[in-house]
Design a protein around this motif. Structure first.
Motif, PDB file in Angstrom:
ATOM      1  N   HIS A 402       6.060  -8.705  58.712  1.00 47.43           N
ATOM      2  CA  HIS A 402       7.434  -8.312  59.022  1.00 47.43           C
ATOM      3  C   HIS A 402       8.364  -9.103  58.115  1.00 47.43           C
ATOM      4  N   LEU A 403       9.365  -8.423  57.583  1.00 45.36           N
ATOM      5  CA  LEU A 403      10.231  -9.004  56.563  1.00 45.36           C
ATOM      6  C   LEU A 403      11.691  -8.834  56.952  1.00 45.36           C
ATOM      7  N   ARG A 414      17.874  -5.848  57.833  1.00 42.15           N
ATOM      8  CA  ARG A 414      17.025  -4.841  58.464  1.00 42.15           C
ATOM      9  C   ARG A 414      15.608  -5.383  58.602  1.00 42.15           C
ATOM     10  N   LYS A 415      14.851  -4.783  59.495  1.00 46.47           N
ATOM     11  CA  LYS A 415      13.439  -5.146  59.652  1.00 46.47           C
ATOM     12  C   LYS A 415      12.590  -4.221  58.794  1.00 46.47           C
ATOM     13  N   SER A 416      11.736  -4.816  57.967  1.00 51.26           N
ATOM     14  CA  SER A 416      10.830  -4.039  57.133  1.00 51.26           C
ATOM     15  C   SER A 416       9.418  -4.574  57.290  1.00 51.26           C
ATOM     16  N   ILE A 453      12.197 -13.627  53.672  1.00 47.95           N
ATOM     17  CA  ILE A 453      13.405 -12.848  53.383  1.00 47.95           C
ATOM     18  C   ILE A 453      13.225 -12.123  52.052  1.00 47.95           C
ATOM     19  N   ARG A 454      13.791 -10.925  51.976  1.00 54.75           N
ATOM     20  CA  ARG A 454      13.816 -10.207  50.704  1.00 54.75           C
ATOM     21  C   ARG A 454      15.249  -9.749  50.412  1.00 54.75           C
ATOM     22  N   VAL A 580       5.243 -12.776  62.438  1.00 55.06           N
ATOM     23  CA  VAL A 580       5.355 -12.659  60.978  1.00 55.06           C
ATOM     24  C   VAL A 580       4.287 -11.708  60.474  1.00 55.06           C
ATOM     25  N   PHE A 581       3.064 -11.947  60.885  1.00 48.83           N
ATOM     26  CA  PHE A 581       1.954 -11.100  60.458  1.00 48.83           C
ATOM     27  C   PHE A 581       1.801  -9.956  61.454  1.00 48.83           C
ATOM     28  N   VAL A 582       1.835  -8.755  60.951  1.00 49.88           N
ATOM     29  CA  VAL A 582       2.006  -7.575  61.796  1.00 49.88           C
ATOM     30  C   VAL A 582       0.946  -7.448  62.867  1.00 49.88           C
ATOM     31  N   LYS A 583      -0.294  -7.841  62.583  1.00 48.35           N
ATOM     32  CA  LYS A 583      -1.374  -7.635  63.545  1.00 48.35           C
ATOM     33  C   LYS A 583      -1.440  -8.717  64.614  1.00 48.35           C
TER      34      LYS A 583
END
Length: 588
Positions: A402-403, A414-416, A453-454, A580-583
């Motif tokens: 998740h970013l 935004r959430k990406s 962050i991006r 942070v890690f999607v799974k």
């Protein structure tokens, strides 16, 4: 009854302002008149040529200028200028601002009710009239962040009877209110709301509701929360106005389209122009509420209607019946200007006394006050690069995360979800990415959460800040853990502040030792430091017109998009945490 006698001309007035054009924000007219002042109040506004001469102790020739009511800022956080109330007063009085409605939720998040009381005490005996709204959202989202202070129903009840407390400040957790959170609803009841408007309400109830529409908006307003100062589309503004919401527009959310939508409404809806948050360098270079007024007129609002939005409308909204209008009985808070559209204060009076002239404040802040004792609030040990290293769930490969995605030119995120490479257990950042870490500085000092962050623009170095909305924990952003540790240690050594690490040889620091969020310096010195910080941020790639808000709002869990607190990543729209890690689940 001496004011009545002074109005009748039976007593000499203290001051007679002659040779001015009075801007009457009640009728929308501008006309020549003299203004008679007695014991800080306006005794009469009259055409002297048609009446017997008045006796006056002093006479002020207005030079043909326009006399307008002192400006009233209905929503702000003095803490956003990074200085104390007294130093803030020195800076804004010359701009024509004579009353402000302070929400002290920055200092409240650090020190709770003691911080509020210290700030209120420091606001007394200064010529700027500082009125208070009690912070209703401390923390802004219970369970999703940890703060140094907590404001609940008991604290609201303890403060609401103070004569300088005018109500409840921005209610931010709309989702919690609508979900039936009993603590939040008890805060509303303590402030005079909770189930519709009450005639015995102790004050106004302010709102912060950018994500509510339709029935959810109606429910929020039905609970007594009937203002909003957040980002809204022109359509949202009209919907909120039709629901009886008092709209408060700040400069960064102004647009020609929004102004046109409001101007198209057939009646004045009681619009208030506000500042919310203004950095010290911006204040000195561009202005404060006066700048919002000029910008609103530039974007198409009628000058008199815009002037009403910073005088009569906020006075009525906040039940300040003695302000906002040049008329008998009102406080003699008056500003002389050459032009309404190009508003620049020439002479500023508060309670009939000249406090500023030609851009210079005639009052000086004391050498120190009780705010200076609010130190020692960053009890963190020195940090190492290892403290800012995210460990991945695999040693090598590619995994989804998740970013936090930055919206260019705005403070929105935004959430990406993106795939990222892992090498030897370390995340391999793309060029447009950076690490972010929030470290708790209160009872759970040292507990931390990580994210990525991006789109922030950072190419090198790092920054760290304890001025991080709203919990004001230590927030650190950087390209490498080593640079992040350098930035964090600079802030810890200063007992709070903002630090930018450009490279191994250069670190720019602004100490904020008062509660970790305020400087001990006057505004001009604070502005010099923020300019240096802005230059350093641009050097490492962060270039934003509202850079202080950009770097300090990644940690605000009630704002839209993906945010981060000391607890972890927070999906504001869903009102919960994400990993942070999607799974992985939050807490794994």
């Amino acid at each position: 009854m001496t004011l009545i006698d002074a109005a009748l001309g039976k007593l000499p007035v203290d001051l007679l302002i002659t040779n001015v054009q009075v801007a009457n924000v009640f009728t929308g007219e501008v006309y020549p008149a003299d203004i008679a002042i007695y014991q800080g109040r306006i005794a009469a506004v009259e055409k002297s040529a048609t009446l017997p001469p008045r006796q006056a102790v002093d006479v002020l020739d207005g030079g043909g200028r326009i006399a307008v009511p002192g400006l009233i800022d209905a929503h702000l956080h003095i803490e956003s200028t990074l200085v104390t109330p007294a130093h803030f007063a020195e800076a804004v009085l010359p701009l024509g601002i004579t009353t402000v409605l302070e929400d002290p939720h920055e200092v409240a998040n650090v020190l709770g009710i003691d911080g509020i009381r210290a700030m209120m005490a420091a606001s007394q005996d200064i010529p700027l009239k500082v009125e208070y709204l009690i912070s209703s959202s401390v923390p802004s989202a219970a369970g999703l962040e940890r703060t140094g202070g907590v404001i609940g129903p008991d604290e609201v009840t303890a403060l609401i009877g103070d004569p300088h407390v005018l109500g409840l400040a921005e209610v931010m957790d709309g989702a919690g209110i609508l979900a039936g959170d009993e603590r939040l609803r008890a805060i509303l009841r303590a402030g005079g709301g909770g189930d519709g408007m009450r005639v015995d309400s102790p004050g106004v109830i302010e709102g912060h509701n950018p994500m509510l529409r339709g029935r959810e908006l109606a429910a929020f307003v039905a609970g007594g929360v009937d203002s909003d100062h957040t980002l809204s589309t022109p359509e949202d503004l009209v919907e909120k106005a039709r629901q009886g919401v008092v709209l408060m527009l700040q400069e960064r959310y102004l647009s020609r389209e929004s102004i046109a939508a409001l101007e198209a409404l057939p009646h004045d809806i009681g619009l208030c122009l506000v500042t919310d948050d203004v950095a010290p360098d911006y204040l000195l270079e561009r202005g404060h509420l006066d700048q919002v007024l000029r910008r609103t007129i530039e974007l198409g609002m009628d000058p008199m209607r815009a002037l009403r939005s910073v005088t009569l409308n906020p006075a009525r909204r906040m039940r300040l019946w003695d302000r906002g209008l040049i008329a008998p009985g009102r406080a003699a808070d008056i500003v002389l200007v050459d032009d309404l559209a190009d508003f620049h204060a020439h002479t500023v009076l508060v309670d009939g006394k000249i406090v500023a002239q030609d851009g210079r404040c005639l009052w000086s802040a004391p050498a120190r006050d009780g705010m200076y004792d609010l130190t020692g609030t960053v009890p963190l040990p020195q940090q190492t690069a290892a403290d800012f290293t995210i460990r991945a769930p695999v040693d090598n490969g590619r995994v989804p995360i998740h970013l936090i995605d930055c919206v260019p030119g705005q403070t929105l995120v935004r959430k990406s979800v993106v795939d990222i490479d892992i090498a030897d257990g370390a995340l391999q950042l793309a060029d447009d990415m950076a690490f972010i870490c929030v470290v708790n500085r209160y009872a759970d000092a040292g507990e931390r959460a990580f994210g990525v962050i991006r789109g922030l623009g950072i190419r090198q170095g790092a920054y760290a800040t304890t001025y991080a909305h709203d919990g004001h924990n230590l927030c650190v952003v950087g390209r490498t853990p080593a640079d992040m540790a350098r930035a964090a240690n600079a802030v810890i050594a200063a007992d709070g502040g903002i630090a930018v690490v450009v490279d191994e040889a250069q670190t720019v620091i602004m100490p904020l030792p008062i509660a970790g969020i305020l400087s001990e310096k006057p505004v001009h010195a604070a502005a010099d430091q923020t300019r240096a910080l802005g230059h350093a941020l641009r050097t490492i790639g962060i270039d934003h017109p509202y850079w202080l808000m950009r770097i300090s709002t990644f940690t605000l869990p009630v704002s839209s998009g993906l945010r981060i607190t000391d607890v972890g990543l927070v999906d504001a729209g869903a009102g919960g945490g994400v990993a942070v890690f999607v799974k992985l689940r939050l807490g794994d």
